[in-house]
Design a protein around this motif. Structure first.
Motif, PDB file in Angstrom:
ATOM      1  N   MET A 139      22.283 -23.397 -17.221  1.00  0.00           N
ATOM      2  CA  MET A 139      21.857 -22.064 -16.800  1.00  0.00           C
ATOM      3  C   MET A 139      23.032 -21.089 -16.740  1.00  0.00           C
ATOM      4  O   MET A 139      22.907 -19.928 -17.145  1.00  0.00           O
ATOM      5  N   ALA A 140      24.176 -21.560 -16.253  1.00  0.00           N
ATOM      6  CA  ALA A 140      25.322 -20.667 -16.088  1.00  0.00           C
ATOM      7  C   ALA A 140      25.825 -20.126 -17.414  1.00  0.00           C
ATOM      8  O   ALA A 140      26.253 -18.963 -17.509  1.00  0.00           O
ATOM      9  N   MET A 141      25.774 -20.956 -18.451  1.00  0.00           N
ATOM     10  CA  MET A 141      26.321 -20.542 -19.741  1.00  0.00           C
ATOM     11  C   MET A 141      25.308 -19.842 -20.645  1.00  0.00           C
ATOM     12  O   MET A 141      25.677 -19.231 -21.641  1.00  0.00           O
ATOM     13  N   THR A 142      24.027 -19.923 -20.298  1.00  0.00           N
ATOM     14  CA  THR A 142      23.016 -19.298 -21.150  1.00  0.00           C
ATOM     15  C   THR A 142      23.171 -17.783 -21.243  1.00  0.00           C
ATOM     16  O   THR A 142      23.078 -17.227 -22.349  1.00  0.00           O
ATOM     17  N   PRO A 143      23.399 -17.036 -20.140  1.00  0.00           N
ATOM     18  CA  PRO A 143      23.605 -15.584 -20.290  1.00  0.00           C
ATOM     19  C   PRO A 143      24.778 -15.249 -21.200  1.00  0.00           C
ATOM     20  O   PRO A 143      24.707 -14.316 -22.007  1.00  0.00           O
ATOM     21  N   SER A 176      20.014  -8.577 -25.206  1.00  0.00           N
ATOM     22  CA  SER A 176      20.143  -7.526 -24.201  1.00  0.00           C
ATOM     23  C   SER A 176      20.048  -8.119 -22.807  1.00  0.00           C
ATOM     24  O   SER A 176      19.629  -9.274 -22.624  1.00  0.00           O
ATOM     25  N   LEU A 177      20.431  -7.318 -21.802  1.00  0.00           N
ATOM     26  CA  LEU A 177      20.285  -7.772 -20.420  1.00  0.00           C
ATOM     27  C   LEU A 177      18.820  -8.054 -20.084  1.00  0.00           C
ATOM     28  O   LEU A 177      18.512  -8.953 -19.301  1.00  0.00           O
ATOM     29  N   THR A 178      17.912  -7.286 -20.682  1.00  0.00           N
ATOM     30  CA  THR A 178      16.479  -7.508 -20.439  1.00  0.00           C
ATOM     31  C   THR A 178      16.059  -8.881 -20.938  1.00  0.00           C
ATOM     32  O   THR A 178      15.351  -9.620 -20.232  1.00  0.00           O
ATOM     33  N   LEU A 179      16.495  -9.262 -22.143  1.00  0.00           N
ATOM     34  CA  LEU A 179      16.157 -10.579 -22.681  1.00  0.00           C
ATOM     35  C   LEU A 179      16.797 -11.688 -21.854  1.00  0.00           C
ATOM     36  O   LEU A 179      16.171 -12.727 -21.595  1.00  0.00           O
ATOM     37  N   VAL A 180      18.024 -11.474 -21.422  1.00  0.00           N
ATOM     38  CA  VAL A 180      18.676 -12.453 -20.555  1.00  0.00           C
ATOM     39  C   VAL A 180      17.873 -12.628 -19.266  1.00  0.00           C
ATOM     40  O   VAL A 180      17.637 -13.756 -18.793  1.00  0.00           O
ATOM     41  N   GLY A 181      17.424 -11.504 -18.695  1.00  0.00           N
ATOM     42  CA  GLY A 181      16.635 -11.572 -17.467  1.00  0.00           C
ATOM     43  C   GLY A 181      15.330 -12.316 -17.651  1.00  0.00           C
ATOM     44  O   GLY A 181      14.930 -13.113 -16.799  1.00  0.00           O
ATOM     45  N   ILE A 182      14.646 -12.083 -18.777  1.00  0.00           N
ATOM     46  CA  ILE A 182      13.386 -12.784 -19.056  1.00  0.00           C
ATOM     47  C   ILE A 182      13.627 -14.285 -19.199  1.00  0.00           C
ATOM     48  O   ILE A 182      12.874 -15.111 -18.666  1.00  0.00           O
ATOM     49  N   THR A 183      14.691 -14.637 -19.919  1.00  0.00           N
ATOM     50  CA  THR A 183      15.015 -16.055 -20.125  1.00  0.00           C
ATOM     51  C   THR A 183      15.302 -16.753 -18.806  1.00  0.00           C
ATOM     52  O   THR A 183      14.780 -17.842 -18.538  1.00  0.00           O
ATOM     53  N   ILE A 184      16.112 -16.126 -17.969  1.00  0.00           N
ATOM     54  CA  ILE A 184      16.430 -16.722 -16.668  1.00  0.00           C
ATOM     55  C   ILE A 184      15.186 -16.780 -15.785  1.00  0.00           C
ATOM     56  O   ILE A 184      14.977 -17.744 -15.039  1.00  0.00           O
ATOM     57  N   HIS A 215      16.810 -17.479 -29.968  1.00  0.00           N
ATOM     58  CA  HIS A 215      16.532 -17.037 -28.596  1.00  0.00           C
ATOM     59  C   HIS A 215      15.285 -17.722 -28.054  1.00  0.00           C
ATOM     60  O   HIS A 215      15.218 -18.081 -26.873  1.00  0.00           O
ATOM     61  N   LEU A 216      14.288 -17.929 -28.917  1.00  0.00           N
ATOM     62  CA  LEU A 216      13.044 -18.565 -28.484  1.00  0.00           C
ATOM     63  C   LEU A 216      13.282 -19.995 -28.016  1.00  0.00           C
ATOM     64  O   LEU A 216      12.835 -20.387 -26.935  1.00  0.00           O
ATOM     65  N   TRP A 217      13.992 -20.792 -28.820  1.00  0.00           N
ATOM     66  CA  TRP A 217      14.205 -22.190 -28.462  1.00  0.00           C
ATOM     67  C   TRP A 217      15.131 -22.337 -27.262  1.00  0.00           C
ATOM     68  O   TRP A 217      14.967 -23.254 -26.453  1.00  0.00           O
ATOM     69  N   VAL A 218      16.077 -21.440 -27.129  1.00  0.00           N
ATOM     70  CA  VAL A 218      16.923 -21.465 -25.942  1.00  0.00           C
ATOM     71  C   VAL A 218      16.077 -21.197 -24.694  1.00  0.00           C
ATOM     72  O   VAL A 218      16.230 -21.865 -23.663  1.00  0.00           O
ATOM     73  N   THR A 219      15.176 -20.244 -24.799  1.00  0.00           N
ATOM     74  CA  THR A 219      14.293 -19.926 -23.674  1.00  0.00           C
ATOM     75  C   THR A 219      13.380 -21.101 -23.333  1.00  0.00           C
ATOM     76  O   THR A 219      13.218 -21.460 -22.157  1.00  0.00           O
ATOM     77  N   VAL A 220      12.787 -21.726 -24.359  1.00  0.00           N
ATOM     78  CA  VAL A 220      11.927 -22.891 -24.146  1.00  0.00           C
ATOM     79  C   VAL A 220      12.726 -24.027 -23.507  1.00  0.00           C
ATOM     80  O   VAL A 220      12.284 -24.665 -22.545  1.00  0.00           O
TER      81      VAL A 220
END
Length: 409
Positions: free
Chosen positions: A247-251, A260-268, A316-321
Protein backbone atom coordinates in the motif's frame (compact mmCIF):
# COMPACT_ATOMS: atom_id res chain seq x y z
CA UNK A 1 -27.49 -6.77 42.28
CA UNK A 2 -29.14 -9.99 41.04
CA UNK A 3 -27.50 -12.18 38.40
CA UNK A 4 -30.22 -11.14 35.93
CA UNK A 5 -29.64 -7.45 36.60
CA UNK A 6 -25.88 -7.95 36.26
CA UNK A 7 -26.29 -9.62 32.86
CA UNK A 8 -28.62 -6.85 31.69
CA UNK A 9 -26.12 -4.23 32.83
CA UNK A 10 -23.32 -5.98 30.99
CA UNK A 11 -25.35 -6.18 27.77
CA UNK A 12 -26.22 -2.48 27.99
CA UNK A 13 -22.61 -1.45 28.60
CA UNK A 14 -21.42 -3.73 25.81
CA UNK A 15 -23.85 -2.19 23.32
CA UNK A 16 -22.88 1.33 24.34
CA UNK A 17 -19.20 0.41 24.12
CA UNK A 18 -19.63 -0.98 20.60
CA UNK A 19 -21.43 2.19 19.52
CA UNK A 20 -18.63 4.39 20.88
CA UNK A 21 -15.96 2.23 19.28
CA UNK A 22 -17.79 2.28 15.95
CA UNK A 23 -18.13 6.08 16.05
CA UNK A 24 -14.46 6.58 16.85
CA UNK A 25 -13.33 4.07 14.22
CA UNK A 26 -15.26 6.09 11.64
CA UNK A 27 -13.53 9.24 12.87
CA UNK A 28 -10.21 7.42 12.78
CA UNK A 29 -10.83 6.33 9.20
CA UNK A 30 -11.61 9.90 8.17
CA UNK A 31 -8.56 11.19 9.97
CA UNK A 32 -6.03 8.54 8.99
CA UNK A 33 -7.34 7.61 5.55
CA UNK A 34 -5.20 10.14 3.72
CA UNK A 35 -2.23 10.40 6.07
CA UNK A 36 -0.20 7.48 4.69
CA UNK A 37 -0.69 8.52 1.06
CA UNK A 38 -0.08 12.21 1.75
CA UNK A 39 2.72 11.34 4.16
CA UNK A 40 4.49 9.35 1.43
CA UNK A 41 4.28 12.30 -0.94
CA UNK A 42 5.36 14.71 1.80
CA UNK A 43 8.43 12.61 2.66
CA UNK A 44 9.36 12.45 -1.03
CA UNK A 45 8.98 16.23 -1.38
CA UNK A 46 10.90 17.25 1.75
CA UNK A 47 13.68 14.70 1.22
CA UNK A 48 13.94 15.22 -2.53
CA UNK A 49 13.94 11.48 -3.24
CA UNK A 50 11.15 8.88 -3.62
CA UNK A 51 13.36 6.35 -1.80
CA UNK A 52 12.23 7.85 1.52
CA UNK A 53 8.53 7.84 0.64
CA UNK A 54 8.09 4.54 2.47
CA UNK A 55 9.09 6.25 5.70
CA UNK A 56 5.54 7.53 6.10
CA UNK A 57 4.29 4.00 6.66
CA UNK A 58 7.43 3.12 8.59
CA UNK A 59 7.13 5.96 11.08
CA UNK A 60 3.38 5.52 11.42
CA UNK A 61 3.70 1.83 12.22
CA UNK A 62 6.78 2.46 14.38
CA UNK A 63 4.78 4.97 16.38
CA UNK A 64 2.04 2.38 16.78
CA UNK A 65 4.66 -0.13 17.93
CA UNK A 66 6.10 2.28 20.50
CA UNK A 67 2.65 3.01 21.92
CA UNK A 68 1.24 -0.54 21.86
CA UNK A 69 2.63 -1.78 25.20
CA UNK A 70 2.25 1.52 27.13
CA UNK A 71 -1.36 1.87 25.97
CA UNK A 72 -2.05 -1.77 26.88
CA UNK A 73 -0.59 -1.22 30.34
CA UNK A 74 -2.63 1.96 30.70
CA UNK A 75 -5.76 0.01 29.75
CA UNK A 76 -4.97 -2.74 32.26
CA UNK A 77 -4.39 -0.20 35.02
CA UNK A 78 -6.96 2.49 34.25
CA UNK A 79 -9.31 1.03 31.62
CA UNK A 80 -9.99 1.41 27.92
CA UNK A 81 -11.51 4.87 28.37
CA UNK A 82 -8.25 6.54 29.35
CA UNK A 83 -6.09 4.40 27.07
CA UNK A 84 -8.09 5.02 23.89
CA UNK A 85 -8.56 8.75 24.54
CA UNK A 86 -4.82 9.12 25.16
CA UNK A 87 -4.07 7.47 21.80
CA UNK A 88 -6.45 9.81 19.98
CA UNK A 89 -4.89 12.84 21.67
CA UNK A 90 -1.40 11.73 20.60
CA UNK A 91 -2.62 11.50 16.99
CA UNK A 92 -3.93 15.07 17.20
CA UNK A 93 -0.51 16.21 18.41
CA UNK A 94 1.09 14.32 15.52
CA UNK A 95 -1.11 16.01 12.93
CA UNK A 96 -0.12 19.41 14.32
CA UNK A 97 3.59 18.52 14.22
CA UNK A 98 3.29 17.29 10.63
CA UNK A 99 1.84 20.59 9.44
CA UNK A 100 4.61 22.45 11.30
CA UNK A 101 7.22 20.17 9.70
CA UNK A 102 6.06 21.15 6.23
CA UNK A 103 5.92 24.83 7.17
CA UNK A 104 9.46 25.03 8.58
CA UNK A 105 10.38 22.82 6.58
CA UNK A 106 11.95 20.10 8.75
CA UNK A 107 12.36 16.46 7.77
CA UNK A 108 13.22 15.33 11.35
CA UNK A 109 10.04 16.99 12.65
CA UNK A 110 8.07 15.17 9.95
CA UNK A 111 9.45 11.87 11.25
CA UNK A 112 8.21 12.75 14.75
CA UNK A 113 4.81 13.99 13.60
CA UNK A 114 4.00 10.89 11.57
CA UNK A 115 5.17 8.70 14.47
CA UNK A 116 2.73 10.46 16.81
CA UNK A 117 -0.07 9.89 14.30
CA UNK A 118 0.90 6.23 14.38
CA UNK A 119 0.40 6.24 18.14
CA UNK A 120 -3.22 7.08 17.42
CA UNK A 121 -3.35 4.07 15.14
CA UNK A 122 -2.22 1.98 18.12
CA UNK A 123 -5.38 3.08 19.91
CA UNK A 124 -7.45 2.12 16.87
CA UNK A 125 -5.85 -1.32 16.94
CA UNK A 126 -6.61 -1.66 20.63
CA UNK A 127 -10.23 -0.72 19.98
CA UNK A 128 -10.87 -4.05 18.23
CA UNK A 129 -9.85 -5.87 21.40
CA UNK A 130 -12.03 -3.54 23.47
CA UNK A 131 -14.98 -4.93 21.53
CA UNK A 132 -14.28 -8.37 23.05
CA UNK A 133 -14.02 -7.26 26.71
CA UNK A 134 -17.68 -8.00 27.44
CA UNK A 135 -18.46 -10.17 24.38
CA UNK A 136 -19.70 -13.73 24.66
CA UNK A 137 -16.95 -16.21 23.64
CA UNK A 138 -18.98 -17.50 20.69
CA UNK A 139 -19.35 -13.95 19.32
CA UNK A 140 -15.85 -12.57 19.78
CA UNK A 141 -14.99 -12.73 16.10
CA UNK A 142 -18.27 -11.10 15.12
CA UNK A 143 -18.07 -8.25 17.63
CA UNK A 144 -14.42 -7.61 16.85
CA UNK A 145 -15.19 -7.54 13.14
CA UNK A 146 -18.04 -5.04 13.57
CA UNK A 147 -15.58 -2.53 15.04
CA UNK A 148 -13.08 -3.23 12.26
CA UNK A 149 -15.85 -2.91 9.66
CA UNK A 150 -16.91 0.48 10.94
CA UNK A 151 -13.59 1.89 9.79
CA UNK A 152 -14.82 1.37 6.22
CA UNK A 153 -16.92 4.52 6.17
CA UNK A 154 -14.20 6.92 7.15
CA UNK A 155 -11.32 5.00 5.58
CA UNK A 156 -12.95 4.81 2.14
CA UNK A 157 -13.96 8.46 2.21
CA UNK A 158 -10.64 9.56 3.74
CA UNK A 159 -8.34 8.97 0.72
CA UNK A 160 -10.84 10.83 -1.46
CA UNK A 161 -10.39 13.87 0.77
CA UNK A 162 -6.89 14.41 -0.63
CA UNK A 163 -7.91 17.19 -3.00
CA UNK A 164 -10.64 18.70 -0.75
CA UNK A 165 -8.12 18.59 2.09
CA UNK A 166 -5.59 20.38 -0.06
CA UNK A 167 -8.22 23.01 -0.85
CA UNK A 168 -8.84 23.46 2.88
CA UNK A 169 -5.13 23.79 3.50
CA UNK A 170 -4.82 26.38 0.74
CA UNK A 171 -7.72 28.36 2.20
CA UNK A 172 -6.01 28.33 5.59
CA UNK A 173 -2.69 29.34 4.07
CA UNK A 174 -1.01 26.02 4.97
CA UNK A 175 1.89 24.43 3.06
CA UNK A 176 1.34 22.09 0.12
CA UNK A 177 0.15 18.54 1.03
CA UNK A 178 -0.77 19.41 4.64
CA UNK A 179 -4.51 20.12 4.37
CA UNK A 180 -5.62 16.53 5.07
CA UNK A 181 -3.70 16.56 8.36
CA UNK A 182 -6.02 19.32 9.59
CA UNK A 183 -8.86 16.81 9.19
CA UNK A 184 -6.83 14.33 11.26
CA UNK A 185 -6.48 16.90 14.02
CA UNK A 186 -10.20 17.69 14.11
CA UNK A 187 -11.45 14.09 13.98
CA UNK A 188 -9.11 12.92 16.73
CA UNK A 189 -10.14 15.73 19.06
CA UNK A 190 -13.75 14.63 18.60
CA UNK A 191 -12.72 11.02 19.28
CA UNK A 192 -11.13 12.08 22.58
CA UNK A 193 -14.43 13.62 23.68
CA UNK A 194 -16.43 10.53 22.65
CA UNK A 195 -14.15 8.11 24.51
CA UNK A 196 -14.12 10.18 27.68
CA UNK A 197 -17.86 10.74 27.80
CA UNK A 198 -19.36 7.48 26.49
CA UNK A 199 -17.11 4.73 27.92
CA UNK A 200 -18.70 4.94 31.37
CA UNK A 201 -18.51 2.47 33.01
CA UNK A 202 -15.32 1.28 31.43
CA UNK A 203 -15.83 -2.09 29.65
CA UNK A 204 -12.49 -3.60 30.66
CA UNK A 205 -12.75 -2.51 34.28
CA UNK A 206 -16.32 -3.82 34.42
CA UNK A 207 -15.22 -7.16 32.95
CA UNK A 208 -12.50 -7.40 35.58
CA UNK A 209 -14.88 -6.36 38.33
CA UNK A 210 -17.44 -9.02 37.51
CA UNK A 211 -14.82 -11.61 36.55
CA UNK A 212 -16.81 -12.26 33.39
CA UNK A 213 -13.84 -12.89 31.18
CA UNK A 214 -12.29 -15.35 33.60
CA UNK A 215 -15.59 -17.15 34.15
CA UNK A 216 -16.27 -17.56 30.45
CA UNK A 217 -12.83 -18.35 29.11
CA UNK A 218 -10.49 -19.84 31.70
CA UNK A 219 -11.04 -23.43 30.67
CA UNK A 220 -11.05 -22.58 26.99
CA UNK A 221 -7.91 -20.45 27.14
CA UNK A 222 -5.95 -22.71 29.46
CA UNK A 223 -6.81 -25.71 27.26
CA UNK A 224 -5.49 -24.14 24.04
CA UNK A 225 -1.73 -24.60 23.53
CA UNK A 226 0.51 -21.55 23.43
CA UNK A 227 1.47 -22.36 19.85
CA UNK A 228 -1.92 -21.00 18.77
CA UNK A 229 -1.01 -17.62 20.20
CA UNK A 230 2.39 -17.72 18.48
CA UNK A 231 0.78 -18.69 15.17
CA UNK A 232 -1.76 -15.87 15.52
CA UNK A 233 0.98 -13.28 16.10
CA UNK A 234 3.00 -14.58 13.12
CA UNK A 235 -0.05 -14.58 10.83
CA UNK A 236 -1.21 -11.09 11.81
CA UNK A 237 2.30 -9.61 11.62
CA UNK A 238 3.28 -11.10 8.26
CA UNK A 239 -0.06 -10.15 6.72
CA UNK A 240 0.30 -6.62 8.04
CA UNK A 241 3.85 -6.30 6.67
CA UNK A 242 2.66 -7.35 3.20
CA UNK A 243 -0.24 -4.90 3.28
CA UNK A 244 1.83 -1.94 4.53
CA UNK A 245 4.65 -2.46 2.02
CA UNK A 246 2.38 -2.79 -1.00
CA UNK A 247 0.00 0.00 0.00
CA UNK A 248 2.77 2.45 0.88
CA UNK A 249 4.50 2.13 -2.48
CA UNK A 250 1.38 2.07 -4.66
CA UNK A 251 0.84 5.88 -4.68
CA UNK A 252 4.48 6.37 -5.64
CA UNK A 253 4.30 3.68 -8.35
CA UNK A 254 1.08 5.08 -9.79
CA UNK A 255 2.17 8.72 -9.80
CA UNK A 256 5.45 7.75 -11.50
CA UNK A 257 3.31 6.12 -14.21
CA UNK A 258 1.25 9.26 -14.74
CA UNK A 259 -1.71 8.65 -12.44
CA UNK A 260 -3.52 11.66 -10.98
CA UNK A 261 -4.17 12.22 -7.29
CA UNK A 262 -7.82 11.37 -7.98
CA UNK A 263 -6.88 7.95 -9.40
CA UNK A 264 -4.52 7.34 -6.50
CA UNK A 265 -7.34 8.19 -4.10
CA UNK A 266 -9.76 5.80 -5.83
CA UNK A 267 -7.19 3.00 -5.77
CA UNK A 268 -6.46 3.46 -2.08
CA UNK A 269 -10.20 3.71 -1.34
CA UNK A 270 -10.86 0.34 -2.98
CA UNK A 271 -7.94 -1.14 -1.10
CA UNK A 272 -9.25 0.20 2.21
CA UNK A 273 -12.74 -1.04 1.31
CA UNK A 274 -11.19 -4.49 0.91
CA UNK A 275 -9.57 -4.14 4.31
CA UNK A 276 -12.77 -3.32 6.15
CA UNK A 277 -16.00 -3.72 4.15
CA UNK A 278 -16.27 -7.53 4.47
CA UNK A 279 -14.99 -7.64 8.05
CA UNK A 280 -18.28 -9.02 9.45
CA UNK A 281 -18.15 -11.87 6.94
CA UNK A 282 -14.66 -12.83 8.06
CA UNK A 283 -15.67 -12.42 11.71
CA UNK A 284 -18.57 -14.84 11.27
CA UNK A 285 -16.32 -17.25 9.37
CA UNK A 286 -13.79 -17.10 12.20
CA UNK A 287 -16.50 -17.97 14.75
CA UNK A 288 -18.07 -20.75 12.68
CA UNK A 289 -15.37 -22.15 10.39
CA UNK A 290 -12.41 -21.61 12.68
CA UNK A 291 -9.73 -19.01 13.23
CA UNK A 292 -6.85 -20.86 11.59
CA UNK A 293 -8.94 -21.74 8.54
CA UNK A 294 -10.01 -18.12 8.13
CA UNK A 295 -6.38 -16.97 8.40
CA UNK A 296 -5.59 -19.33 5.50
CA UNK A 297 -8.41 -17.85 3.45
CA UNK A 298 -6.71 -14.51 4.02
CA UNK A 299 -3.39 -15.88 2.80
CA UNK A 300 -5.04 -17.11 -0.38
CA UNK A 301 -6.44 -13.65 -1.05
CA UNK A 302 -3.07 -12.04 -0.31
CA UNK A 303 -1.38 -14.43 -2.74
CA UNK A 304 -3.84 -13.51 -5.49
CA UNK A 305 -3.30 -9.82 -4.72
CA UNK A 306 0.50 -9.86 -4.97
CA UNK A 307 0.24 -12.01 -8.11
CA UNK A 308 -1.98 -9.37 -9.74
CA UNK A 309 0.31 -6.48 -8.77
CA UNK A 310 3.40 -8.38 -9.91
CA UNK A 311 2.09 -9.43 -13.31
CA UNK A 312 -0.02 -6.31 -13.94
CA UNK A 313 2.29 -3.63 -12.57
CA UNK A 314 2.02 -1.57 -15.79
CA UNK A 315 -1.78 -1.55 -15.66
CA UNK A 316 -3.64 0.84 -13.37
CA UNK A 317 -6.58 -1.57 -13.44
CA UNK A 318 -4.61 -4.63 -12.32
CA UNK A 319 -2.78 -2.67 -9.67
CA UNK A 320 -6.14 -1.54 -8.31
CA UNK A 321 -7.54 -5.09 -8.39
CA UNK A 322 -4.43 -6.47 -6.73
CA UNK A 323 -4.47 -3.85 -3.99
CA UNK A 324 -8.15 -4.58 -3.27
CA UNK A 325 -7.33 -8.31 -2.93
CA UNK A 326 -4.45 -7.49 -0.59
CA UNK A 327 -6.93 -5.53 1.53
CA UNK A 328 -9.33 -8.49 1.67
CA UNK A 329 -6.54 -10.87 2.63
CA UNK A 330 -5.36 -8.54 5.36
CA UNK A 331 -8.91 -8.32 6.71
CA UNK A 332 -9.42 -12.08 6.96
CA UNK A 333 -6.02 -12.72 8.52
CA UNK A 334 -6.17 -9.80 10.97
CA UNK A 335 -9.70 -10.45 12.24
CA UNK A 336 -9.25 -14.20 12.65
CA UNK A 337 -5.74 -13.80 14.04
CA UNK A 338 -6.79 -11.14 16.53
CA UNK A 339 -9.71 -13.27 17.73
CA UNK A 340 -7.29 -16.18 18.13
CA UNK A 341 -4.96 -13.98 20.21
CA UNK A 342 -7.81 -13.30 22.65
CA UNK A 343 -9.10 -16.87 22.61
CA UNK A 344 -5.72 -18.49 23.21
CA UNK A 345 -4.68 -16.29 26.15
CA UNK A 346 -5.74 -16.69 29.81
CA UNK A 347 -7.80 -13.74 30.99
CA UNK A 348 -5.14 -12.57 33.48
CA UNK A 349 -2.62 -12.16 30.64
CA UNK A 350 -5.02 -11.08 27.90
CA UNK A 351 -4.45 -7.31 27.81
CA UNK A 352 -0.69 -7.77 28.01
CA UNK A 353 -0.63 -10.31 25.19
CA UNK A 354 -2.94 -8.17 23.06
CA UNK A 355 -0.46 -5.32 23.45
CA UNK A 356 2.44 -7.60 22.55
CA UNK A 357 0.62 -8.75 19.45
CA UNK A 358 0.07 -5.15 18.37
CA UNK A 359 3.72 -4.36 19.10
CA UNK A 360 4.98 -7.18 16.85
CA UNK A 361 2.35 -6.34 14.23
CA UNK A 362 3.39 -2.70 14.14
CA UNK A 363 7.11 -3.53 14.05
CA UNK A 364 6.46 -5.87 11.14
CA UNK A 365 4.59 -3.10 9.35
CA UNK A 366 7.36 -0.62 10.09
CA UNK A 367 9.94 -3.02 8.69
CA UNK A 368 7.82 -3.62 5.62
CA UNK A 369 7.38 0.09 5.04
CA UNK A 370 11.08 0.83 5.59
CA UNK A 371 12.23 -1.86 3.16
CA UNK A 372 9.51 -1.16 0.59
CA UNK A 373 11.17 1.97 -0.78
CA UNK A 374 14.62 0.44 -1.36
CA UNK A 375 13.06 -2.76 -2.76
CA UNK A 376 10.92 -0.68 -5.14
CA UNK A 377 13.97 1.29 -6.24
CA UNK A 378 16.06 -1.88 -6.73
CA UNK A 379 13.58 -4.32 -8.27
CA UNK A 380 10.48 -2.34 -9.13
CA UNK A 381 6.87 -2.92 -8.17
CA UNK A 382 6.89 -6.59 -9.34
CA UNK A 383 9.89 -7.33 -7.11
CA UNK A 384 8.12 -5.76 -4.14
CA UNK A 385 5.07 -7.92 -4.82
CA UNK A 386 7.17 -11.08 -4.97
CA UNK A 387 8.74 -10.19 -1.62
CA UNK A 388 5.20 -9.97 -0.20
CA UNK A 389 4.48 -13.43 -1.56
CA UNK A 390 7.39 -14.83 0.45
CA UNK A 391 5.76 -13.64 3.69
CA UNK A 392 2.48 -15.26 2.66
CA UNK A 393 4.37 -18.53 2.23
CA UNK A 394 5.77 -18.18 5.78
CA UNK A 395 2.24 -18.07 7.25
CA UNK A 396 1.12 -21.05 5.16
CA UNK A 397 4.10 -23.10 6.34
CA UNK A 398 3.37 -22.10 9.96
CA UNK A 399 -0.21 -23.32 9.56
CA UNK A 400 1.03 -26.65 8.20
CA UNK A 401 3.22 -27.03 11.28
CA UNK A 402 0.20 -26.26 13.46
CA UNK A 403 -1.96 -28.70 11.49
CA UNK A 404 0.64 -31.42 11.91
CA UNK A 405 -0.02 -31.24 15.65
CA UNK A 406 -3.69 -32.07 14.89
CA UNK A 407 -4.99 -28.97 16.67
CA UNK A 408 -7.10 -26.54 14.66
CA UNK A 409 -8.91 -23.54 16.13
Amino acid sequence: MSALDARARVRAVHRRTLLALVACQILGGLGFGATVSMGSLLFAELSGTPALSGMASTMSTLGAALAAIPLARLAQRSGRRLSLSTGAALAAVGATLTVLAAAVPSLPLLFVGIAFIGMGNAANLQARFAATDLAAPEHRGRDLSVVVWSTTIGAVVGPNLLEPGEALGFALGLPHLTGPFVLTLLTQLVAVVVYLTVLRPDPLLLANELSLTATKTTAESDGKPRRFYIFAVVAVSCSHAVMVAIMAMTPVHLTEHGASLTLVGITISLHVAGMFALSPVFGILADRLGKVQTVLIGQGLLALGVLATALGSDSHLWVTVGLALVGLGWSAATIAGSALVTESTPSALRTRNQGRNDLVMSLAGATGGALAGPVLAASGYPGLSIAGGVLVAVVVVASLVLRSRRDLA
